[in-house]
Scaffold this active site. Structure first.
Site, PDB file in Angstrom:
ATOM      1  N   HIS A 307       0.848  -1.187   0.000  1.00 20.07           N
ATOM      2  CA  HIS A 307       0.000   0.000   0.000  1.00 20.07           C
ATOM      3  C   HIS A 307       0.881   1.234   0.000  1.00 20.07           C
ATOM      4  CE1 HIS A 307      -3.132   2.840   1.138  1.00 20.07           C
ATOM      5  NE2 HIS A 307      -3.958   1.946   0.635  1.00 20.07           N
ATOM      6  N   ASP A 364      -7.930  -5.147  -0.174  1.00 21.78           N
ATOM      7  CA  ASP A 364      -8.453  -5.980  -1.256  1.00 21.78           C
ATOM      8  C   ASP A 364      -8.095  -7.449  -1.131  1.00 21.78           C
ATOM      9  OD1 ASP A 364      -9.907  -4.151  -2.681  1.00 21.78           O
ATOM     10  OD2 ASP A 364      -8.138  -3.355  -3.700  1.00 21.78           O
TER      11      ASP A 364
HETATM   12  N1  ACO Z   1       4.296  -7.631  -4.886  1.00 19.27           N
HETATM   13  C1  ACO Z   1       5.640  -7.632  -5.034  1.00 19.27           C
HETATM   14  N2  ACO Z   1       6.420  -6.547  -4.844  1.00 19.27           N
HETATM   15  C2  ACO Z   1       5.802  -5.402  -4.495  1.00 19.27           C
HETATM   16  C3  ACO Z   1       4.409  -5.323  -4.317  1.00 19.27           C
HETATM   17  C4  ACO Z   1       3.649  -6.486  -4.529  1.00 19.27           C
HETATM   18  N3  ACO Z   1       2.320  -6.486  -4.366  1.00 19.27           N
HETATM   19  N4  ACO Z   1       4.053  -4.055  -3.971  1.00 19.27           N
HETATM   20  C5  ACO Z   1       5.206  -3.364  -3.927  1.00 19.27           C
HETATM   21  N5  ACO Z   1       6.264  -4.179  -4.246  1.00 19.27           N
HETATM   22  C6  ACO Z   1       7.680  -3.798  -4.239  1.00 19.27           C
HETATM   23  C7  ACO Z   1       8.058  -3.004  -5.469  1.00 19.27           C
HETATM   24  O1  ACO Z   1       8.477  -3.833  -6.531  1.00 19.27           O
HETATM   25  C8  ACO Z   1       9.170  -2.130  -4.920  1.00 19.27           C
HETATM   26  O2  ACO Z   1      10.322  -2.923  -4.814  1.00 19.27           O
HETATM   27  P1  ACO Z   1      11.789  -2.257  -5.032  1.00 19.27           P
HETATM   28  O3  ACO Z   1      11.926  -1.250  -3.925  1.00 19.27           O
HETATM   29  O4  ACO Z   1      12.722  -3.401  -4.943  1.00 19.27           O
HETATM   30  O5  ACO Z   1      11.738  -1.631  -6.393  1.00 19.27           O
HETATM   31  C9  ACO Z   1       8.702  -1.825  -3.495  1.00 19.27           C
HETATM   32  O6  ACO Z   1       7.889  -2.954  -3.121  1.00 19.27           O
HETATM   33  C10 ACO Z   1       7.902  -0.535  -3.350  1.00 19.27           C
HETATM   34  O7  ACO Z   1       6.812  -0.588  -4.275  1.00 19.27           O
HETATM   35  P2  ACO Z   1       6.191   0.664  -5.014  1.00 19.27           P
HETATM   36  O8  ACO Z   1       5.503   0.194  -6.261  1.00 19.27           O
HETATM   37  O9  ACO Z   1       7.237   1.729  -5.149  1.00 19.27           O
HETATM   38  O10 ACO Z   1       5.146   1.139  -3.941  1.00 19.27           O
HETATM   39  P3  ACO Z   1       3.931   2.112  -4.234  1.00 19.27           P
HETATM   40  O11 ACO Z   1       3.630   2.769  -2.954  1.00 19.27           O
HETATM   41  O12 ACO Z   1       4.237   2.979  -5.420  1.00 19.27           O
HETATM   42  O13 ACO Z   1       2.762   1.122  -4.694  1.00 19.27           O
HETATM   43  C11 ACO Z   1       0.910  -0.343  -4.664  1.00 19.27           C
HETATM   44  C12 ACO Z   1       1.721   0.714  -3.885  1.00 19.27           C
HETATM   45  C13 ACO Z   1       0.528   0.195  -6.041  1.00 19.27           C
HETATM   46  C14 ACO Z   1      -0.363  -0.661  -3.889  1.00 19.27           C
HETATM   47  C15 ACO Z   1       1.781  -1.635  -4.805  1.00 19.27           C
HETATM   48  O14 ACO Z   1       2.124  -2.136  -3.530  1.00 19.27           O
HETATM   49  C16 ACO Z   1       1.097  -2.718  -5.643  1.00 19.27           C
HETATM   50  O15 ACO Z   1       1.207  -2.704  -6.866  1.00 19.27           O
HETATM   51  N6  ACO Z   1       0.364  -3.666  -4.963  1.00 19.27           N
HETATM   52  C17 ACO Z   1      -0.372  -4.687  -5.691  1.00 19.27           C
HETATM   53  C18 ACO Z   1      -1.702  -4.127  -6.199  1.00 19.27           C
HETATM   54  C19 ACO Z   1      -2.708  -3.885  -5.076  1.00 19.27           C
HETATM   55  O16 ACO Z   1      -2.924  -4.725  -4.224  1.00 19.27           O
HETATM   56  N7  ACO Z   1      -3.366  -2.717  -5.135  1.00 19.27           N
HETATM   57  C20 ACO Z   1      -4.411  -2.342  -4.166  1.00 19.27           C
HETATM   58  C21 ACO Z   1      -3.934  -1.237  -3.282  1.00 19.27           C
HETATM   59  S1  ACO Z   1      -5.143  -0.893  -2.052  1.00 19.27           S
HETATM   60  C22 ACO Z   1      -6.303  -0.009  -2.892  1.00 19.27           C
HETATM   61  O17 ACO Z   1      -6.078   0.642  -3.857  1.00 19.27           O
HETATM   62  C23 ACO Z   1      -7.637  -0.088  -2.408  1.00 19.27           C
END
Ligand code: ACO
Length: 428
Positions: A307, A364
């Protein structure tokens, strides 16, 4: 504690006020930045460090896993209030008195009929159209059928637009589902409460009586309360920014529906269930999928994990997990996908990759499993999220308009070609 931040650019110092929020959050007020520096901007893709507004609606602390609406803890709201009561609180700022709630509930019910001509639009969609696309388009179309609601010069006009949308949006959502299933487009039943009405609009068949299951209604009520508002997330920011051009409430909310659809946002609940099903079909082992999520050469992410704001735990996920267990016990259900989800969570939470990046299950992760147990088809999951988020979008849009916020128009840093001479067609 200092009340000023000092910025030094090319040896010149500039001072900016520091503003503190109710819970002592700190913000540097850079409103005057361009003016005093002669054009310097801040660069913050994804707005990871940028506050777009001051707000009195929702407080969340991602480190401590706190979520409150108008000062009330989400844990209490889900247990002690109904969806429509929380909607009133979020939109108007206070919990309603009995009289206020009776009036509000009645006003919403009075608007529950949707113009019959809207059915022609619904029936114009291909039967297999994704319901989120239909709901976004239908919400926009509401503007055409209620042109007065576009201009909200007075408090009364704003109130009217709000109750119209709260009343008609679930009808449109139910119609998108019924279009997919080839079912007749039905009507609201004003003798029912808001959530029971949504259930009957989704599931009632013209051929038989629809038996309301109070356990299912309670679970749906709780689940939708959890989604009501979440401050400046992607869809809400979209609603605020589109509304800042003074487009009406319905058109603004239609943009929010579209933003919510993406799988990095509300679309994640559908993606989670699809992922869990894929794990099941693959034999149920979660390790392979965890390895894929960790592999930087693989675009796969563990859906329902991570998140932007919660870096400790998502309090909504905790409540949903409990609600999920309760519902399965009360309805005596068994879903192998729930077991896979729990196993996946356990393994991921012990994995160094997820620990290091503070990746926890989000709202979710379990919501899709509950929706499925309630009979909601997968493609409708994000639509249910949209019904839940509607009060938040409305409240944030209302606040933005009442605060007379300027039109949202971010700056950019241009990194393209400098001025160059035009190359004639014959020379290219
Ligand atoms: N699975 C694997 N790796 C992940 C995940 C994941 N679900 N989420 C984040 N990471 C990793 C990224 O690859 C990144 O790694 P790095 O530092 O080695 O490059 C690090 O964790 C940080 O991730 P970001 O994408 O920079 O975090 P951000 O805050 O931009 O994204 C998000 C948040 C979009 C929710 C992300 O965690 C994601 O894509 N999750 C999966 C989709 C999801 O569940 N979305 C629902 C969110 S809740 C809502 O909207 C109601």
């Amino acid at each position: 504690m200092s009340d000023k931040a000092i910025l030094e650019i090319d040896g010149k110092k500039y001072e900016f006020p520091i503003i503190r929020g109710t819970e002592n959050e700190v913000a540097i007020d850079v409103k005057a930045l361009r003016t005093v520096t002669g054009g310097v901007i801040t660069l913050d893709p994804g707005f990871k460090n940028t506050g777009s507004c001051s707000s009195t609606i929702t407080f969340l602390d991602g480190e401590k896993g706190i979520l409150r609406h108008r000062g009330y803890a989400i844990e209490e709201l889900t247990k002690k209030a109904s969806f429509l009561e929380v909607a009133y609180l979020i939109i108007f700022g206070e919990l309603p008195t009995k009289e206020e709630f009776a009036k509000f509930d009645n006003d919403v019910k009075k608007e529950s009929l949707v113009n019959e001509e809207m059915k022609e639009i619904v029936n114009g969609f291909p039967k297999n159209a994704h319901p989120m696309g239909m709901v976004s388009a239908l919400t926009s179309a509401l503007t055409a059928f209620n042109p007065k609601s576009v201009y909200v010069g007075t408090e009364d006009e704003m109130y009217k637009a709000i109750v119209i949308l709260l009343a008609k949006f679930p009808v449109l959502a139910a119609w998108s589902h019924r279009r997919n299933k080839g079912l007749p487009l039905n009507y609201a039943d004003n003798s029912l409460d808001y959530i029971s009405n949504i259930m009957q609009m989704l599931f009632k068949l013209p051929t038989e009586e629809y038996k309301m299951n109070p356990i299912a209604v309670k679970a749906m009520d709780e689940l939708l309360i959890l989604h009501e508002d979440h401050e400046q997330n992607c869809s809400t920011s979209t609603v605020r920014i589109s509304g800042s051009s003074h487009v009406g409430l319905f058109a603004s909310v239609a943009t929010g529906v579209s933003a919510l659809w993406g799988e990095l946002h509300g679309g994640a609940n559908q993606a989670v269930l699809e992922m869990l099903e894929a794990i099941k079909e693959d034999g149920g082992g979660v390790e392979k999928f965890i390895a894929r999520a960790k592999d930087k050469n693989d675009p796969f992410r563990l859906m329902g994990f991570g998140h932007r704001v919660y870096k400790n735990f998502d309090p909504r996920a905790r409540i949903i997990k409990e609600a999920c267990d309760e519902l399965f016990e009360d309805l005596d259900l068994n879903d192998p996908v729930l077991e896979i989800a729990k196993h996946l969570e356990q393994v991921a939470l012990k994995d160094e990759y997820f620990i290091k990046r503070k990746l926890f299950p989000n709202v979710d992760f379990y919501s899709g499993i509950i929706y499925r147990a309630l009979g909601i088809p997968v493609e409708m999951f994000t639509v249910m999220f949209a019904i839940g988020r509607l009060p938040g979008w409305i409240a944030q849009w209302k606040e933005m308009r009442e605060n007379h916020e300027p039109i949202g128009r971010p700056r950019q840093l241009y990194v393209g070609e400098p001025l160059r001479a035009f190359k004639e067609y014959s020379e290219r």
